[in-house]
Structures are given as structure tokens and as C-alpha cells.
Design a protein around this motif. Structure first.
Motif, short mmCIF file in Angstrom:
data_model
loop_
_atom_site.label_atom_id
_atom_site.label_comp_id
_atom_site.label_asym_id
_atom_site.label_seq_id
_atom_site.Cartn_x
_atom_site.Cartn_y
_atom_site.Cartn_z
N PRO A 1 0.83 -1.21 0.00
CA PRO A 1 0.00 0.00 0.00
C PRO A 1 0.86 1.25 0.00
CG PRO A 1 0.23 -0.81 2.23
CD PRO A 1 1.02 -1.75 1.36
N LEU A 2 0.19 2.40 -0.11
CA LEU A 2 0.89 3.68 -0.04
C LEU A 2 0.98 4.20 1.38
CD1 LEU A 2 -0.48 5.52 -3.20
CD2 LEU A 2 1.72 4.40 -2.90
N GLU A 3 0.26 3.55 2.29
CA GLU A 3 0.29 3.92 3.71
C GLU A 3 0.68 2.70 4.52
OE1 GLU A 3 -3.62 5.38 4.50
OE2 GLU A 3 -3.12 7.44 3.89
N LEU A 4 1.77 2.80 5.24
CA LEU A 4 2.20 1.71 6.10
C LEU A 4 1.49 1.84 7.44
CD1 LEU A 4 6.03 1.74 5.33
CD2 LEU A 4 4.28 0.23 4.39
N LYS A 5 0.60 0.90 7.72
CA LYS A 5 -0.21 0.98 8.94
C LYS A 5 0.33 0.01 10.00
CE LYS A 5 -4.40 2.33 6.47
NZ LYS A 5 -5.82 2.03 6.18
N PHE A 6 0.66 0.56 11.15
CA PHE A 6 1.20 -0.22 12.26
C PHE A 6 0.19 -0.22 13.42
CE2 PHE A 6 4.93 1.18 9.92
CZ PHE A 6 5.73 0.05 9.89
N PRO A 7 -0.30 -1.40 13.85
CA PRO A 7 -1.12 -1.47 15.06
C PRO A 7 -0.26 -1.16 16.29
CG PRO A 7 -1.40 -3.43 13.68
CD PRO A 7 -0.19 -2.71 13.19
N PHE A 8 -0.23 0.09 16.68
CA PHE A 8 0.75 0.56 17.66
C PHE A 8 0.49 -0.02 19.05
CE2 PHE A 8 2.65 3.45 20.69
CZ PHE A 8 3.88 3.73 20.12
N GLU A 9 1.57 -0.60 19.63
CA GLU A 9 1.56 -1.06 21.02
C GLU A 9 2.92 -0.75 21.62
OE1 GLU A 9 -0.27 -4.88 22.10
OE2 GLU A 9 -0.67 -5.17 19.97
N LEU A 10 2.92 -0.24 22.84
CA LEU A 10 4.16 0.10 23.51
C LEU A 10 5.00 -1.14 23.79
CD1 LEU A 10 2.96 2.80 26.09
CD2 LEU A 10 4.27 3.18 23.98
N LYS A 11 6.31 -0.99 23.65
CA LYS A 11 7.29 -2.02 23.97
C LYS A 11 7.05 -3.32 23.19
CE LYS A 11 7.87 -0.21 28.66
NZ LYS A 11 7.83 -0.50 30.11
N LYS A 12 6.65 -3.16 21.92
CA LYS A 12 6.40 -4.33 21.09
C LYS A 12 6.80 -4.05 19.65
CE LYS A 12 2.78 -7.59 19.72
NZ LYS A 12 1.34 -7.94 19.84
N GLN A 13 7.56 -4.97 19.05
CA GLN A 13 7.90 -4.84 17.64
C GLN A 13 6.66 -5.10 16.78
OE1 GLN A 13 11.15 -7.34 16.42
NE2 GLN A 13 12.70 -5.84 16.98
N ILE A 14 6.50 -4.28 15.74
CA ILE A 14 5.33 -4.41 14.88
C ILE A 14 5.79 -4.39 13.43
CG2 ILE A 14 3.03 -3.48 14.34
CD1 ILE A 14 3.33 -1.87 17.00
N SER A 15 5.23 -5.28 12.61
CA SER A 15 5.63 -5.38 11.21
C SER A 15 4.43 -5.21 10.28
CB SER A 15 6.28 -6.74 10.94
OG SER A 15 7.44 -6.91 11.71
#
Length: 239
Positions: A11-25
């Protein structure tokens, strides 16, 4: 999806399900619909924050390449969950038969004679998926229905038997079949005793109505019947 000169990017927007202290891909797909070999390079404004694999390579003609972008674990959330990070995907046509090891940074520089195609990508933080809500107490899914009460607060005989059988089926995997059979038998005997008790009460009431129609009070026969009924009822309740 962006239809660039050389690559389509989705996509043209990289969407990250944000959570503290956690790697997200999240993933990025590069599609080459041409007959040329296309080299690419992925850049970001925050190189220490993100890991891109692969960050450069070659997309063969009429094929795709998947890129994984991983955001490192963050100790604090940005204000209003807004992210100002940007990504840039650069691409150029290269010689046929070239491989990823042939891709160099100079290919994408301004000094290069190559026509460099560039597509900018945004980064968005989205709320993480919510866990399923717990089942309210007393309404557990898959639990056997509770038998209802009659008007006088006692279990209806048919409902008691149905509830017992449902309970027996529910614990069939946990208890021996002998215990289940015994439980069902005892319940049926209890229901039979309840029905007999109701029948005797009805007969007693009928006798009382008949005697009340007679003049001169209670007869000797009625007193005998009352005594016999009392003995029977007392024996049944002791069981």
C-alpha cells in the motif's frame, strides 16, 4: 496502490497497530509489470526506528517482491498517535540478468545517468485489535440451560428430568457411565414420587369436598382414610 513509472507499490500507507514495547511489522508489495529488470531501494526518514528487509533488490519482469517493514519497540506513544515518519521507494531499470548483489547506492543518486522513479509512503499508527469481550457470568456459551421454577418455587417434573439428562450428557466425558445411569435413575424415582404425592393430595382434596357435603360432620371412614394418607405421605417424604 501507486502506478509508478517502473513499479506498482501497495500500500501507499504503512499501517502499524501501535503497542508500547512491542515490535510491529507490516508488508509492502512491489510489482513489476514491465519486461525490464528493475532495481529498487527503500529509504526512511527514521532509519534507526525501522528495519526493512530487503531494503534493496531486483524485481524481475512480470513479477512481484515482498518487503517487510518492522518498527522497533517504542517506549512511549507519540502525541495524538500521529506519526511524521516517511518512506521513499526508488527504482531504476538495470541490465537484464542483474541480481540483488549488483544493486548499488550510486544507481539511485542524482549524479547517476539513470532515470530514477520515486514514490513516497506515509506511516500511520492504528489502534491494536481488541480482544474478544468476556462472556457475562451466568450466560456461558455452551452451558446447559438451567431448569425453570414453577409458580410455587419447585422444579417442574419434566424440566427436572430434562435438565438432569442434559447434565448427564455434559459430563459424559468426565464421569463413568455407571454414575450417569444412577443419577438419571434416582432423578426419575424422585419425579415419580413427586407425581404420586400430587395425585394423593388431589384425592385427599376430593374426599374433603365430598365429606363437606354430608351433614353431621366427619364419618368414621373418612378418619380412617385420613390416617392412611398421613402414613403414606410420611413414608414417601422420609425417602
Amino acid at each position: 496502490m501507486s502506478s509508478g513509472e517502473l513499479l506498482e507499490i501497495d500500500p501507499l500507507e504503512l499501517k502499524f497497530p501501535f503497542e508500547l514495547k512491542k515490535q510491529i511489522s507490516c508488508s509492502l508489495q512491489l510489482t513489476n509489470k514491465s519486461d525490464n529488470y528493475v532495481a529498487f531501494k527503500v529509504k526512511t526518514t527514521s532509519p534507526k526506528k525501522y528495519c526493512v528487509r530487503p531494503n534493496s533488490g531486483v524485481v524481475l519482469p512480470r513479477s512481484t517482491c515482498d518487503v517487510i517493514v518492522t518498527m522497533q519497540a517504542q517506549r512511549e506513544a507519540p502525541p495524538d498517535m500521529q506519526c511524521k515518519d516517511k518512506f521513499l521507494v526508488q527504482s531504476v531499470i538495470i541490465d537484464q540478468g542483474a541480481s540483488a548483489k549488483d544493486v548499488t547506492t550510486e544507481m539511485f543518486g542524482k549524479e547517476s545517468a539513470n532515470a530514477v522513479d520515486e514514490v513516497k509512503l506515509r506511516v500511520l499508527y492504528v489502534p491494536p485489535p481488541q480482544p474478544p469481550s468476556p462472556v457475562p457470568e451466568g450466560s456461558e456459551e455452551g452451558s446447559s440451560p438451567r431448569p425453570s421454577l414453577s409458580d410455587n418455587g419447585n422444579l417442574n417434573a419434566s424440566e427436572l428430568l430434562a435438565a438432569t439428562r442434559a447434565y448427564a450428557e455434559g459430563i459424559q466425558q468426565e464421569k463413568p457411565s455407571e454414575n450417569i445411569a444412577l443419577l438419571t435413575k434416582l432423578t426419575e424415582e424422585k419425579i415419580s414420587a413427586i407425581e404420586q404425592n400430587k395425585k394423593l393430595q388431589q384425592e385427599l382434596e376430593s374426599v374433603r369436598r365430598e365429606v363437606s357435603k354430608q351433614q353431621g360432620g366427619f364419618s368414621l371412614m373418612f378418619l380412617i382414610i385420613i390416617a392412611l394418607l398421613g402414613v403414606v405421605l410420611g413414608y414417601m417424604f422420609k425417602k
